[in-house]
Every structure is written in C-alpha cells, then in structure tokens.
Design an enzyme around this catalytic site. Structure first.
Site, PDB file in Angstrom:
ATOM      1  N   HIS A  37     -14.087 -29.257  89.406  1.00  0.00           N
ATOM      2  CA  HIS A  37     -14.474 -30.340  88.491  1.00  0.00           C
ATOM      3  C   HIS A  37     -14.491 -31.684  89.226  1.00  0.00           C
ATOM      4  O   HIS A  37     -15.386 -32.502  89.038  1.00  0.00           O
ATOM      5  CB  HIS A  37     -13.482 -30.465  87.337  1.00  0.00           C
ATOM      6  N   GLY A 147     -21.833 -27.508  87.957  1.00  0.00           N
ATOM      7  CA  GLY A 147     -21.425 -26.668  89.074  1.00  0.00           C
ATOM      8  C   GLY A 147     -22.294 -25.432  89.259  1.00  0.00           C
ATOM      9  O   GLY A 147     -22.622 -24.755  88.283  1.00  0.00           O
ATOM     10  N   GLN A 148     -22.595 -25.137  90.509  1.00  0.00           N
ATOM     11  CA  GLN A 148     -23.324 -23.918  90.875  1.00  0.00           C
ATOM     12  C   GLN A 148     -22.544 -22.662  90.455  1.00  0.00           C
ATOM     13  O   GLN A 148     -23.110 -21.597  90.242  1.00  0.00           O
ATOM     14  CB  GLN A 148     -23.556 -23.926  92.393  1.00  0.00           C
ATOM     15  N   ASP A 150     -21.441 -21.893  87.690  1.00  0.00           N
ATOM     16  CA  ASP A 150     -22.037 -21.385  86.446  1.00  0.00           C
ATOM     17  C   ASP A 150     -23.554 -21.472  86.588  1.00  0.00           C
ATOM     18  O   ASP A 150     -24.222 -22.277  85.934  1.00  0.00           O
ATOM     19  CB  ASP A 150     -21.520 -22.199  85.264  1.00  0.00           C
ATOM     20  N   MET A 184     -12.900 -21.571  92.291  1.00  0.00           N
ATOM     21  CA  MET A 184     -11.968 -22.254  91.388  1.00  0.00           C
ATOM     22  C   MET A 184     -12.465 -22.146  89.965  1.00  0.00           C
ATOM     23  O   MET A 184     -13.665 -22.256  89.710  1.00  0.00           O
ATOM     24  CB  MET A 184     -11.836 -23.714  91.786  1.00  0.00           C
ATOM     25  N   SER A 186     -10.839 -22.661  85.652  1.00  0.00           N
ATOM     26  CA  SER A 186      -9.703 -22.890  84.756  1.00  0.00           C
ATOM     27  C   SER A 186      -9.103 -21.549  84.337  1.00  0.00           C
ATOM     28  O   SER A 186      -7.909 -21.456  84.041  1.00  0.00           O
ATOM     29  CB  SER A 186     -10.157 -23.663  83.516  1.00  0.00           C
ATOM     30  N   ARG A 187      -9.917 -20.504  84.300  1.00  0.00           N
ATOM     31  CA  ARG A 187      -9.447 -19.187  83.849  1.00  0.00           C
ATOM     32  C   ARG A 187      -8.607 -18.471  84.901  1.00  0.00           C
ATOM     33  O   ARG A 187      -7.963 -17.471  84.577  1.00  0.00           O
ATOM     34  CB  ARG A 187     -10.634 -18.317  83.411  1.00  0.00           C
TER      35      ARG A 187
HETATM   36  P1  AMP Z   1     -15.897 -25.940  82.579  1.00  0.00           P
HETATM   37  O1  AMP Z   1     -14.748 -26.891  82.400  1.00  0.00           O
HETATM   38  O2  AMP Z   1     -15.484 -24.571  83.022  1.00  0.00           O
HETATM   39  O3  AMP Z   1     -16.846 -25.956  81.405  1.00  0.00           O
HETATM   40  O4  AMP Z   1     -16.730 -26.515  83.792  1.00  0.00           O
HETATM   41  C1  AMP Z   1     -17.230 -27.828  83.779  1.00  0.00           C
HETATM   42  C2  AMP Z   1     -18.175 -28.012  84.933  1.00  0.00           C
HETATM   43  O5  AMP Z   1     -17.484 -27.770  86.159  1.00  0.00           O
HETATM   44  C3  AMP Z   1     -19.352 -27.027  84.905  1.00  0.00           C
HETATM   45  O6  AMP Z   1     -20.530 -27.700  85.296  1.00  0.00           O
HETATM   46  C4  AMP Z   1     -18.934 -25.997  85.911  1.00  0.00           C
HETATM   47  O7  AMP Z   1     -20.025 -25.312  86.498  1.00  0.00           O
HETATM   48  C5  AMP Z   1     -18.213 -26.855  86.940  1.00  0.00           C
HETATM   49  N1  AMP Z   1     -17.326 -26.027  87.763  1.00  0.00           N
HETATM   50  C6  AMP Z   1     -16.427 -25.114  87.329  1.00  0.00           C
HETATM   51  N2  AMP Z   1     -15.835 -24.497  88.367  1.00  0.00           N
HETATM   52  C7  AMP Z   1     -16.368 -25.031  89.494  1.00  0.00           C
HETATM   53  C8  AMP Z   1     -16.181 -24.812  90.901  1.00  0.00           C
HETATM   54  N3  AMP Z   1     -15.316 -23.910  91.360  1.00  0.00           N
HETATM   55  N4  AMP Z   1     -16.930 -25.537  91.764  1.00  0.00           N
HETATM   56  C9  AMP Z   1     -17.819 -26.454  91.314  1.00  0.00           C
HETATM   57  N5  AMP Z   1     -18.044 -26.712  90.002  1.00  0.00           N
HETATM   58  C10 AMP Z   1     -17.340 -26.014  89.106  1.00  0.00           C
END
Ligand code: AMP
Length: 282
Positions: A37, A147-148, A150, A184, A186-187
């Site tokens: 993030h 992020g790539q 997702d 990386m 959150s899960r």
């Molecule tokens: P989330 O909080 O999981 O909804 O993710 C929020 C944003 O962070 C999304 O655009 C994700 O693709 C990005 N993101 C999550 N994990 C990573 C990571 N390991 N590297 C880069 N971006 C990430």
C-alpha cells in the site's frame, strides 16, 4: 494529515483543490496497510500535488461466506503509517456514509467481472466497481494508484473508467513482496506459522512459469501443468485456479505469440485464499 469521515466534506474539499488547479492523486485501500500500500502512496506523492488515501472495508465486494467481519482493521496504526509519507487527507467513511439506507445503484463491468477471481468470487467486481465509482466521484482524482497484485481489478477498473468516461488515469504499481517472494497482502495475517512457511509456493510457481517462458516455452497448458505440479507438492496449499490470459483484455491464451500475457493463480491455505500473478513478455 486530516482525517475525513464525511462524504460531503470530502466533495467540498476536492472542489476547492480543483479550483486551485492542484493535481489529485488517490490511493483507495481497505486498510491493514503494508509496504505494498505504501508504495502506491509513494508513487502518488511523486506524481501529484495532493495525495488523498481512503480506508474503507467495502461490504459489497465480499461474498456471503467471505471474511468481511474478520477483515483486519487498525485505523490508528494505518494513520501513523500514512501521515509521514505526505498523505494530506485520509477518507475513512462508515458503511452507512457510502451506502445510506435505500442505496440501490450498482456498477457492473460485464464479461471481465465473471472470469478468474470473478468466477471464484461472484459479485466481487460489482462491489469493487461500485465503490470505486462512488469514491472517484467524491475525490475526482487526476490519477488513481493501484497495485499489480490485483491484476484483474486493474483491468476491470481501467475498462470502467473508459466506458463511463471518468476523467482519471489509472496508474499501476508493481507488486511488493516479502523477502521469500510472498506478495504482501493484508490477508497474510490470517496464515498460521506453518501456512506462512508454505505460502511462497505461489511465487515459486510463477517464477517457474517465467523460467519456462524465458527458455522458449509458448504453450500455456505446458506452463500451467508445471505450475500445478509445484502447487501440488505443497500439501498445505489447495489450488483454486491457474490461468494464462492476454495482459490487456484478459482473453484466455493457449499459445503465447507476441502479446504480453499474465499468469495468475489463487491458492487456499485453510480458509485463507491468496492470489498472485506475473506478466510474461519478451
Ligand atoms: P486492498 O487494501 O487489499 O484493497 O488494496 C489496496 C490497493 O493496494 C490495491 O490497489 C491493491 O492492488 C494494492 N496492493 C495490495 N497488495 C499490494 C502489493 N503487495 N504490492 C503492491 N500493491 C498492492
């Protein structure tokens, strides 16, 4: 860093920023922040005048039996991570602020939303597209940083922005990984110590795909089979899917020609489902 919970207040603020001709960078998240993030925030900081982040665990993108109630939440820690990076505003609405009583409007990106992650998680991308449409209207960002990791989400959101003519640019930031290759997420917090040790198998399978491709393999099935064997050798991981798709449109690919392809996979460790992907291109 100012924390904003109120959607109308955010809208007033971003109208002022537009009037001042500031470029707005937006980083939407669900919180439980990690370095992945933060790399989005750093990219936004470099490329735009004002950075707005959001933390919202969006109920509409979780399936009935998914982890909405146990999704990790720690707003205080998240705010401490964001402030020093130069995030000016953090939007942290309640579910009622985004979806007030009687809310009835949903955005569905047809086709792209039903495959891969969408096949395993029906309704997921409808929830993502809906909340991002609302957030994009409130923030009116010049650039959105995603992020790539997702990958399908990026393709779905780019398509939505094009179709709905939302005046913003989607900037894709590379996946941040732990030292052992695990993307990386959150899960990852849900994993037991044993599962955590097993989890880099996703990265190993992707690296294997990359090596096969580099050595000239162009048959998607051959690449998939080799990856399946790697996952099968890890008893704690249960494969959900492996897929090879065109990187732009996500059309399934059988023989890799000139186009860049994306290899993606989802693997379950107990009740925790992890996803990862890699782009193969010459
Ligand atoms: P989330 O909080 O999981 O909804 O993710 C929020 C944003 O962070 C999304 O655009 C994700 O693709 C990005 N993101 C999550 N994990 C990573 C990571 N390991 N590297 C880069 N971006 C990430």
């Amino acid at each position: 860093m100012q924390i904003i919970n109120d959607a109308t207040a955010l809208q007033t603020l971003t109208a002022t920023l537009h009037a001042e001709q500031k470029t707005i960078g937006f980083v939407p998240t669900m919180g439980a922040l990690h370095d992945g993030h933060l790399s989005l925030v750093k990219a936004a900081r470099k490329q735009t005048d004002v950075v707005i982040a959001s933390i919202f665990v969006n109920p509409t993108q979780f399936g009935k039996h998914e982890d909405l109630s146990r999704y990790p939440r720690d707003l205080e820690r998240d705010a401490e991570l964001l402030a020093p990076l130069g995030v000016e505003y953090l939007f942290t609405p309640t579910p009622d602020e985004i979806y007030p009583a009687g809310y009835a409007t949903y955005v569905n990106v047809e086709g792209l939303s039903e495959m891969l992650e969408g096949a395993s998680r029906p309704g997921h991308f409808r929830g993502v597209a809906t909340v991002l449409t609302i957030l994009f209207h409130l923030v009116r960002p010049h650039r959105v940083f995603m992020g790539q990791k997702d990958a399908q989400q990026c393709v779905v959101v780019k398509k939505m922005v094009r179709d709905l003519r939302i005046p913003t640019e989607i900037v894709i930031v590379p996946t941040r990984r732990e030292a052992d290759g695990l993307a990386m997420s959150s899960r990852n917090q849900y994993l037991s110590a044993e599962q955590r040790r097993a989890a880099p198998v996703l990265f190993r399978a992707l690296t294997q795909a990359q090596k096969l491709f580099a050595s000239g393999e162009r048959d998607a099935q051959a690449i998939t089979r080799a990856m399946q064997q790697t996952i099968a050798a890890e008893p704690l991981g249960v494969l959900d899917y492996i897929a090879v798709n065109d990187a732009q449109r996500l059309a399934p690919v059988t023989i890799i020609h000139e186009q860049a392809v994306i290899v993606s996979l989802a693997v379950r460790f107990g009740t925790t489902r992890l996803i990862d992907n890699m782009i193969l291109s010459r």
